[in-house]
Design an enzyme around this catalytic site. Structure first.
Site, short mmCIF file in Angstrom:
data_model
loop_
_atom_site.label_atom_id
_atom_site.label_comp_id
_atom_site.label_asym_id
_atom_site.label_seq_id
_atom_site.Cartn_x
_atom_site.Cartn_y
_atom_site.Cartn_z
CB CYS A 176 -0.87 0.42 1.20
SG CYS A 176 -0.10 0.15 2.71
NE ARG A 202 -4.38 1.17 2.10
CZ ARG A 202 -4.81 2.54 1.17
NH1 ARG A 202 -5.10 2.37 -0.41
NH2 ARG A 202 -3.35 3.42 0.76
CG ASP A 216 -5.37 4.87 3.43
OD1 ASP A 216 -5.16 4.02 4.55
OD2 ASP A 216 -3.91 5.68 2.88
#
Length: 355
Positions: free
Chosen positions: A208, A214, A325
């Site tokens: 990410c 994440r 996100d």
């Protein structure tokens, strides 16, 4: 008569290797140098010499010696089908301080090593077959690594000690067994258990931006779901050949997982407290077998720098959508992201299990 002791630096190495091989074929026992410890060398096809080597060491007949080969390809002469993890290990560490125990062609098992010592490999080539080498010590005693005490210890049990000074590493090789569904490190040497298991495993990498929200969740969920599928503990997944890791295209090093990810993971039994962020590097991209990006921006960033990785860089969601996100959002948002990632990992899991 005490063994002849010849300093390798003062000898013609080609002539000495030929002489050593001739002695071995006559059934003599020798002491040869390796990068780890010195080895008591015997030709396996000479049964009388093998019996004398066992008697000197005090080694039981059912306890095998380790085969030492001159080339990595010689492993195929001794072993059956090799697990992928063993292939990765020998590609990385041979010649070197690693012994692998693998299924043998005759149906048993065999321990094999390719030593990182040019002279001893030359002796093996000249002998025309792999040799058995065992550390120079009585069973249960520490291996000897210096030629002077070695010559005194072996006395007239051997005919030749090839002296190449103190052993550079001075510690016996790491031993890895691959005869079941998992790799087992039976003895650590200069190579640690972590070195071995991470090198042997297929790396599945999650990417990410900052590697705090994440991708740490994706890494932990992948490990947990794989463990459940295999019926093992998450800590044992690496020994079964699966290494899950995460990184960020814009990450700074050493940051913990975000509070939201920590809390959302803890709710389902995932502990992210040890996580430390790391930046995605070309080395990680090259090492990984599969790379799953949490968003299209991450995929574009990787391929802009390393277009040759296109075949293994995919979005985590099979439908091609981004996982948004949750940074700065409340716990409910982190829960939604966690569950979205868990579903996506579950859909991808058969792909790495079938490889």
């Amino acid at each position: 008569m005490p063994a002849a002791r010849i300093r390798l630096r003062d000898a013609d190495p080609t002539a000495l290797a030929t002489d050593a091989a001739t002695r071995l074929r006559r059934g003599e026992l020798l002491v040869l140098p390796t990068e780890t410890v010195y080895g008591l060398a015997v030709l396996p096809s000479h049964s009388d010499a093998v019996a004398r080597a066992r008697a000197w060491k005090g080694r039981a007949e059912q306890q095998p010696f380790t085969w030492h080969v001159a080339e990595a390809r010689d492993l195929q002469r001794l072993a059956g089908t090799l697990p992928a993890g063993i292939v990765r290990l020998v590609d990385r560490y041979w010649p070197g301080p690693l012994t692998v125990i693998v299924p043998a062609r005759d149906g048993g098992t065999c321990g094999v090593r390719l030593p990182a010592h040019d002279f001893t490999r030359a002796v093996i080539r000249a002998a025309g077959e792999p040799l058995w080498l065992s550390s120079v010590n009585r069973t249960g005693a520490p291996p000897l690594t210096d030629p002077e005490p070695i010559a005194a210890a072996v006395g007239d049990a051997v005919t030749l000690v090839v002296d190449d000074g103190p052993s550079p590493i001075g510690t016996a090789s790491t031993i890895v067994r691959a005869t079941g569904p998992r790799l087992e490190v039976l003895r650590e040497g200069i190579l640690t258990t972590a070195d071995v298991l991470q090198t042997a495993a297929r790396l599945v990498l999650f990417v990410c931006t900052g590697n705090t929200c994440r991708s740490p969740l994706a890494e932990a969920l992948a490990r947990d779901l794989t463990a459940r599928t295999l019926g093992v503990a998450p800590a044992d997944v690496l020994a079964h050949g699966y290494w899950f890791a995460s990184a960020g295209v814009g990450a700074g090093p050493g940051m913990p997982a975000s509070e939201g990810s920590l809390a959302a993971g803890a709710e389902i039994g995932l502990d992210l407290s040890a996580h430390e962020s790391r930046s995605l590097t070309p080395e990680l991209v090259q090492r990984a077998e599969q790379i799953f990006c949490l968003g299209r921006g991450h995929q574009r960033a990787i391929l802009a720098e390393m277009p040759e990785a296109a075949d293994k860089v995919k979005l985590l969601r099979v439908d091609g959508l981004d996982v948004q996100d949750p940074f700065g959002s409340d716990l409910r948002a982190y829960r939604r992201v966690r569950d979205e990632i868990r579903a996506a990992v579950g859909a991808r899991l058969p792909g790495w299990l079938q490889r």
